[in-house]
Design an enzyme around this catalytic site. Structure first.
Site, mmCIF file in Angstrom:
data_model
loop_
_atom_site.group_PDB
_atom_site.id
_atom_site.type_symbol
_atom_site.label_atom_id
_atom_site.label_comp_id
_atom_site.label_asym_id
_atom_site.label_seq_id
_atom_site.Cartn_x
_atom_site.Cartn_y
_atom_site.Cartn_z
ATOM 1 N N GLU A 1 -3.663 -6.120 -6.070
ATOM 2 C CA GLU A 1 -2.303 -6.636 -6.079
ATOM 3 C C GLU A 1 -1.830 -6.732 -7.529
ATOM 4 O OE1 GLU A 1 -0.192 -10.761 -4.748
ATOM 5 O OE2 GLU A 1 -1.780 -9.996 -3.465
ATOM 6 N N VAL B 1 0.827 -1.205 0.000
ATOM 7 C CA VAL B 1 0.000 0.000 0.000
ATOM 8 C C VAL B 1 0.865 1.260 0.000
ATOM 9 C CG1 VAL B 1 -1.722 1.338 1.289
ATOM 10 C CG2 VAL B 1 -1.925 -1.155 1.150
ATOM 11 N N LYS C 1 -14.981 0.398 3.019
ATOM 12 C CA LYS C 1 -13.834 -0.467 2.732
ATOM 13 C C LYS C 1 -14.168 -1.939 2.980
ATOM 14 C CE LYS C 1 -9.557 -1.986 2.357
ATOM 15 N NZ LYS C 1 -8.908 -2.165 1.048
ATOM 16 N N THR D 1 -6.228 -0.749 6.783
ATOM 17 C CA THR D 1 -7.625 -1.130 6.926
ATOM 18 C C THR D 1 -8.005 -1.178 8.407
ATOM 19 O OG1 THR D 1 -7.451 -2.441 4.912
ATOM 20 C CG2 THR D 1 -9.353 -2.861 6.310
ATOM 21 N N ASN E 1 -14.708 -5.145 0.073
ATOM 22 C CA ASN E 1 -13.948 -6.390 0.004
ATOM 23 C C ASN E 1 -14.816 -7.609 0.277
ATOM 24 O OD1 ASN E 1 -11.557 -5.367 -0.849
ATOM 25 N ND2 ASN E 1 -10.534 -5.391 1.129
ATOM 26 N N ASP F 1 -10.679 -9.059 5.964
ATOM 27 C CA ASP F 1 -11.663 -7.968 5.956
ATOM 28 C C ASP F 1 -13.082 -8.512 6.115
ATOM 29 O OD1 ASP F 1 -9.452 -6.472 5.548
ATOM 30 O OD2 ASP F 1 -10.089 -5.548 3.680
ATOM 31 N N CYS G 1 -6.133 -9.422 1.954
ATOM 32 C CA CYS G 1 -7.274 -8.559 2.293
ATOM 33 C C CYS G 1 -8.609 -9.271 2.442
ATOM 34 C CB CYS G 1 -7.406 -7.453 1.247
ATOM 35 S SG CYS G 1 -6.011 -6.313 1.236
#
Length: 416
Positions: free
Chosen positions: A156, A22, A214, A129, A218, A274, A270
Site C-alpha cells: 500500500e 491492485v 501468495k 487473492t 502474507n 489472507d 490483506c
C-alpha cells in the site's frame, strides 16, 4: 525504438476489471504501451480516472495517470470494455467470510460468466487473492479453461512502483494445456515490455502452488509484524529500549533490518484475511505457528488498549475529570487514504466498550464521518491537540512534536 513506434507495434487490447489498489496501478503501467480499458462499477471512480485524477491516494499516481490519458479509459460498460479485449485482468477484492470459511468468490464467478457472454476468446488473468484451489473452483463453476492466476505482491502506497519493479512474477495455471501455455507466454512477453525490472524472477507453477505462494507470503509478513510487536511488549514491560533491542537483533543478516517497526497491530486489507484463509485451508494440518498469528495480533491490540486506559486513569486522577483520548489518524500508513480494517479501529472499539472518552483527528474527515457517527471526528489539528489529554498515534508525525509529552506511540522510527 521510441514510444510512438512501440505504440504502433503494440496492437493488443487489455481490460482491467476493478480500478482499486491492485487494478488501477497495473492499468496505468500497461497503458504506457497498450490500449487499456478500465472496467469499474463505481461511476465516481470512472469519472475521476477519465479526468486524470487518481481515486487512490498514492504518491505520483495522479501524475502517472495523466501520462497515459490517451490510452487508459475507464467505463462501467462490460460490452465496451471486454468485447474486443485480448487479455482481461480481474482485480476485484475477495473478502474472507467466516460463514463460508474462505474468500467469497461470487463476484469473480459473476464477472467471468459475464465476460464470456461478450468475449469467448480472451485470456482471463486473475489478480484477486484466491484460496488454495480457488482457480480450479472458478474454472469448474464457470466452465472456463482459458484462465490463469497471477498473484500480486504490492505494498500500500507503493503499488505503482511495485508494479514497475516487481520482486517476482508468478503464473499459476494448467501447464499440461499447450494452448493455454502459449497464451500465457504471449502475455508474459507483453508484460515484460511494460516493467523496468532487469533481473526478474519468473515462476511458472500450478494454480494451487501460486495461491499458496501468495497466502504464505502474507502470513510470513503478518508473523514478522507480530514478532516485533511481541518484542516491543517485552521491552515495554521490562522498561527496556525497544529500538536498541530491535537494532541489535536485526544486525543478523538472516533477520535483516526491515518490517520491524512496532505498531498497534497489523491491519489493512490483506494480512488479516489472507492469514485466516491459509488457516482455513489447513484445518487437518498442525500448523500451530500460522494459526496463532492472528491471535497474537488480537492480544496486541487488547494490550495497547489496556496501556492507554491505564495512562488515561492516571491523567484522570490528576485532572479530576474524565480524560479525553485523542486518536491521531485512522489510516494504517501515513501516506495512505485507506483505513479499512486498520488496527486502530479495534483499539477504538475496545476503548468505547470501556466507556472511555474518545475523539479522532482525521484530515480525510468526509470519508470517515459516517463510519464513526458516535465519536467526534475533527480535522483541525490545533483543536485536536487542545482537547486531547492523551494522543494515541499508531504512526508518529512531526506535527505532534509540540505535544510530544502527550503522545503514546510504539513507532520507533517516526521521530527520525
Amino acid at each position: 525504438m521510441d514510444k510512438i513506434e512501440r505504440k504502433k507495434e503494440c496492437t493488443k487490447k487489455i481490460t482491467v476489471v476493478g480500478m482499486g489498489y491492485v487494478g488501477l496501478p497495473l492499468a496505468i503501467l500497461l497503458a504506457e504501451w497498450y490500449s487499456i480499458w478500465g472496467l469499474e462499477i463505481d461511476e465516481k471512480k470512472v469519472k475521476m480516472i477519465n479526468n486524470h485524477i487518481s481515486p487512490i491516494e498514492e504518491p505520483h499516481l495522479s501524475e502517472e495517470l495523466k501520462k497515459v490519458k490517451d490510452s487508459l479509459v475507464a467505463t462501467t460498460n462490460m460490452n465496451i470494455a471486454c468485447q474486443e479485449a485480448d487479455y482481461i485482468i480481474i482485480a476485484l477484492p475477495t473478502n474472507y467470510e467466516e460463514e463460508l470459511g474462505q474468500f467469497n468468490l461470487n463476484d469473480i464467478f459473476k464477472v467471468v460468466s459475464e465476460i464470456r457472454k461478450v468475449n469467448k476468446n480472451s485470456l482471463i488473468i486473475i489478480r484477486s487473492t484466491l484460496p488454495v484451489g480457488g482457480l480450479q473452483e472458478i474454472s469448474r463453476v464457470c466452465n472456463e479453461e482459458k484462465i490463469l492466476y497471477m498473484p500480486e505482491f504490492i505494498r500500500e502506497t507503493q503499488a505503482f512502483l511495485d508494479n514497475l519493479y516487481p520482486n517476482r512474477v508468478i503464473y499459476g495455471f494448467d501447464r499440461n494445456d499447450i494452448s493455454l501455455t502459449q497464451s500465457v507466454n504471449r502475455f508474459h512477453s507483453i508484460y515484460l515490455k511494460c516493467i523496468k525490472k532487469e533481473k526478474l524472477e519468473v515462476l511458472f507453477v500450478t494454480s494451487k502452488e501460486a495461491e499458496a505462494i501468495k497466502l504464505f507470503s502474507n502470513a510470513y509478513l503478518a508473523l514478522r509484524v507480530s514478532f516485533f510487536n511481541e518484542l516491543d511488549m517485552f521491552a515495554e514491560n521490562n522498561r527496556l529500549n525497544t529500538a536498541k533491542i530491535i537494532y541489535g537483533v536485526c544486525l543478523d543478516q538472516r533477520i535483516g533490518n526491515y518490517y520491524n517497526n512496532p505498531s498497534f497491530g497489523y491491519g489493512g486489507y490483506c494480512l488479516p484475511k489472507d492469514t485466516e484463509q491459509l488457516i482455513s485451508n489447513s484445518t487437518d494440518i498442525p500448523i500451530n505457528t500460522i494459526s496463532e498469528i492472528n491471535n497474537s495480533n488480537r492480544i496486541r491490540k487488547k494490550y495497547i488498549a489496556n496501556i492507554i486506559m491505564k495512562k488515561c486513569n492516571q491523567t484522570y486522577a490528576d485532572n479530576d475529570e474524565q480524560s479525553c483520548i485523542g486518536i491521531f489518524r485512522l489510516v494504517s500508513k501515513s501516506s495512505s487514504d485507506n483505513f479499512r480494517n486498520s488496527a486502530i479501529i479495534d483499539i477504538i472499539n475496545e476503548l468505547l466498550l470501556n466507556r472511555c472518552k474518545v475523539i479522532i483527528y482525521e484530515p480525510k474527515i468526509s470519508q470517515v464521518k459516517d463510519e464513526f457517527s458516535k465519536i467526534e471526528v475533527i480535522n483541525n489539528i490545533k483543536l485536536f491537540k487542545e482537547l486531547s489529554d492523551i494522543i494515541v498515534a499508531n504512526r508518529y508525525d512531526k506535527i505532534l512534536d509540540d505535544v510530544y509529552e502527550k503522545v503514546y506511540t510504539r513507532d520507533i522510527y517516526g521521530r527520525d
